[in-house]
Design an enzyme around this catalytic site. Structure first.
Site, mmCIF file in Angstrom:
data_model
loop_
_atom_site.group_PDB
_atom_site.id
_atom_site.type_symbol
_atom_site.label_atom_id
_atom_site.label_comp_id
_atom_site.label_asym_id
_atom_site.label_seq_id
_atom_site.Cartn_x
_atom_site.Cartn_y
_atom_site.Cartn_z
ATOM 1 N N CYS A 1 14.987 7.411 16.359
ATOM 2 C CA CYS A 1 16.239 7.932 16.886
ATOM 3 C C CYS A 1 16.505 9.344 16.379
ATOM 4 O O CYS A 1 17.060 10.186 17.105
ATOM 5 C CB CYS A 1 17.391 7.001 16.518
ATOM 6 S SG CYS A 1 17.565 6.716 14.749
ATOM 7 N N CYS B 1 -8.172 -7.002 -5.840
ATOM 8 C CA CYS B 1 -8.528 -6.005 -4.825
ATOM 9 C C CYS B 1 -9.196 -6.687 -3.638
ATOM 10 O O CYS B 1 -10.061 -7.552 -3.801
ATOM 11 C CB CYS B 1 -9.459 -4.949 -5.412
ATOM 12 S SG CYS B 1 -9.972 -3.685 -4.228
ATOM 13 N N CYS C 1 -8.328 -0.276 -5.380
ATOM 14 C CA CYS C 1 -7.825 -1.131 -6.459
ATOM 15 C C CYS C 1 -6.380 -0.784 -6.817
ATOM 16 O O CYS C 1 -5.638 -1.625 -7.322
ATOM 17 C CB CYS C 1 -8.709 -1.008 -7.705
ATOM 18 S SG CYS C 1 -10.244 -1.962 -7.603
ATOM 19 N N CYS D 1 -12.300 0.552 -7.630
ATOM 20 C CA CYS D 1 -12.599 1.302 -6.416
ATOM 21 C C CYS D 1 -11.348 2.037 -5.947
ATOM 22 O O CYS D 1 -10.275 1.947 -6.570
ATOM 23 C CB CYS D 1 -13.127 0.369 -5.323
ATOM 24 S SG CYS D 1 -11.874 -0.708 -4.600
ATOM 25 N N CYS E 1 -13.370 -4.283 -3.189
ATOM 26 C CA CYS E 1 -14.528 -4.411 -4.087
ATOM 27 C C CYS E 1 -14.710 -5.829 -4.615
ATOM 28 O O CYS E 1 -15.762 -6.152 -5.178
ATOM 29 C CB CYS E 1 -14.397 -3.432 -5.254
ATOM 30 S SG CYS E 1 -12.992 -3.742 -6.349
#
Length: 550
Positions: A46, A338, A34, A31, A341
């Site tokens: 700054c 992952c 992944c 996906c 998925c």
């Protein structure tokens, strides 16, 4: 959502002449998440606030400081058109905690001055609010920075801008520059000349598009006052806050003028309105032919999905290479680690106003007794040591329709259960249960442990002596330098080697002599090599040797 609903998706995108098409199919292809994505580039606060050195620094400053706001930056609200945050209470707390009183006093003074500017923008009786903002930001604030002498020892200091001097063309931005060009001199400043070439055009050729014109210092000042007045009128007419939008002409004009004025003060190159829009809005030019090619590739991959010809799916990349314009790559398997998925998705129909977090979590786990943490997006709702929210309803925790409730295994052995919140069926009785559990209950899969990292290749020894190591008592033990072994050889052999003569008129052949390395090896074995049949061994007693005739 495509992974949660198990719906195939053809993901695509273009960037100028580049493009890509990627089919996504749960449990079959990797996906979008992944592969780890690079972190977006950020700039130190700054640098943006005090010491910009690039046009992008000034553009980010103008969007954050004026519209989006840098909240609680040095305990000081810095938003002209954003939400009003009173820093008085926070400064009082810091003062009670014993922090630097001098710094607190300076911040309190700055916060008060900025509040006066904010109030002027919202007051219908203030007609010079824009000029008040200009003098505060581009004159007073810059003079405050110049008072910090240590900050400008290694960099060029900014120049405070004089509103009246710019308007009557008497203000000189850099020494030795023409006052009528508002200090735009290539030799002393990076601020471009108003007649400088733009976008590759020749001198004297004015750009056709207004957004591509480089504005002078006076033009930027006029645009700043005009856009500030327009934004102030919107606040006075009831608009509570104003956020930057690249398609909002008022905010874009303000950011363009403010960033260019700040660039001029710091000796940085100015940008056109179009360039500011590109940089502030993260715009990548779209090319019609690229979009057309990618659209065709999307249709081809969609046909494979509809026909369920998953073996024909491919990742396709559009490249700027005339020889290979299309790069076709086979699909990769999902990444076992992952967090999108590989989750176990389910649907939870409930009434968020009645369903309690603790009941939902315990019933979704079923008979499993394991330690879990509960999240909604990036928000932690509970963990094994903190279950205060278990008695609260989902609605009170802002977990409503369309959101996901993630139950994460604390040991990391099982996949995460992600429950999508959906409404109860229309025929569900009003006095019925507050939620309906999915049937069957979600069964998280066991996570595959990542392979151990490969062993590091040992460093090859370089033959050098290691550095001496100091002991606990402060003594450094230096080992003596090892001496190279010397091999003994007979003095007569050395003399024989030195007195070898070559017959007159005859060249010496390679096989008539022996290499020093070969002689050394034979000497180590106790053998003596003679150069000819007439050579005699003169040492007493004579050693045993074998005479080999030529």
């Amino acid at each position: 959502m495509s992974m949660a609903g198990n719906v195939p998706l053809v993901e695509s995108g273009t960037a100028g002449y580049l493009g890509q098409v990627q089919p996504l199919l749960k449990d079959t292809t990797e996906c979008f998440d992944c592969i780890p994505k690079s972190t977006p580039k950020t700039f130190p606060v700054c640098t943006i606030r005090s010491t910009p050195s690039q046009p992008i620094h000034c553009i980010v400053w103008s969007t954050l400081w004026t519209l989006l706001g840098i909240r609680r930056l040095h305990r000081n609200p810095r938003q002209l058109f954003g939400e009003d945050e009173d820093a008085t209470g926070e400064l009082d707390v810091a003062e009670k905690e014993g922090e630097n009183a001098r710094e607190i006093a300076a911040l309190r003074k700055e916060a008060t001055a900025f509040k006066v500017v904010r109030d002027a923008l919202r007051s219908k009786n203030s007609e010079d609010a824009a000029e008040l903002v200009f003098r505060k930001v581009f004159d007073s604030d810059i003079r405050n920075l110049l008072s910090m002498a240590d900050m400008w020892k290694s960099r060029s200091p900014p120049i405070p801008l004089d509103l009246n001097g710019i308007m009557d063309n008497s203000f000189v931005l850099r020494q030795g520059t023409d006052a009528h060009t508002n200090g735009a001199s290539a030799s002393t400043s990076k601020v471009p000349h108003p007649q400088a070439p733009i976008n590759g055009q020749t001198n004297g050729a004015a750009p056709k598009l207004k957004d591509q014109q480089t504005l002078s210092l006076k033009d930027n000042l006029s645009l700043f006052i005009d856009s500030t007045t327009r934004l102030a009128n919107r606040l006075r007419n009831g608009e509570e806050t104003i956020s930057f939008d690249k398609d909002d002409d008022d905010t874009l004009d303000f950011v363009t003028a403010a960033s260019n004025l700040r660039s001029s003060a710091y000796g940085i190159e100015n940008k056109t309105r179009w360039e500011v829009k590109e940089m502030a809005g993260n715009i990548i030019p779209a090319i019609a032919t690229t979009n057309a090619i990618v659209s065709g590739l999307i249709v081809l991959q969609a046909l494979h999905l509809l026909r369920k010809s998953y073996d024909k799916l491919r990742n396709v990349y559009l490249q700027v290479k005339p020889a290979v314009p299309l790069s076709i790559i086979s699909l990769s398997k999902p990444n076992d680690q992952c967090g999108v998925c590989r989750d176990t998705y389910t649907l939870l129909r409930c009434d968020p106003s009645r369903a309690k977090l603790g009941d939902v979590v315990k019933d979704l786990l079923g008979d499993e007794d394991r330690e879990v943490s509960v999240y909604e997006g990036q928000r932690m709702l509970s963990d094994p040591d903190w279950d205060d929210n278990y008695d609260r309803t989902l609605e009170s925790l802002s977990v409503t329709r369309g959101k996901f409730l993630a139950i994460v295994d604390e040991d990391g052995d099982l996949s995460t259960i992600s429950g999508g919140i959906a409404p109860l069926p229309d025929d569900h009785p009003a006095d019925g249960p507050s939620y309906i559990l999915p049937s069957p209950l979600p069964q998280p899969t066991r996570r595959i442990e990542p392979p151990p990292p490969p062993p590091e290749t040992p460093q090859k020894a370089n033959g050098k002596r290691p550095l001496p190591v100091e002991k606990a008592d402060g003594v450094i033990d230096l080992a003596p330098t090892p001496k190279k072994p010397k091999f003994s050889s007979s003095s007569t052999i050395k003399a024989a080697i030195n007195n070898i003569a070559t017959p007159k008129g005859k060249k010496r052949k390679a096989e008539d002599t022996f290499s020093p390395s070969k002689k050394r090896r034979l000497e180590e074995d106790g053998l003596i090599m003679m150069d000819g049949a007439d050579d005699k061994f003169e040492e007493e007693p004579e050693p045993d040797f074998i005479l080999i005739d030529d």
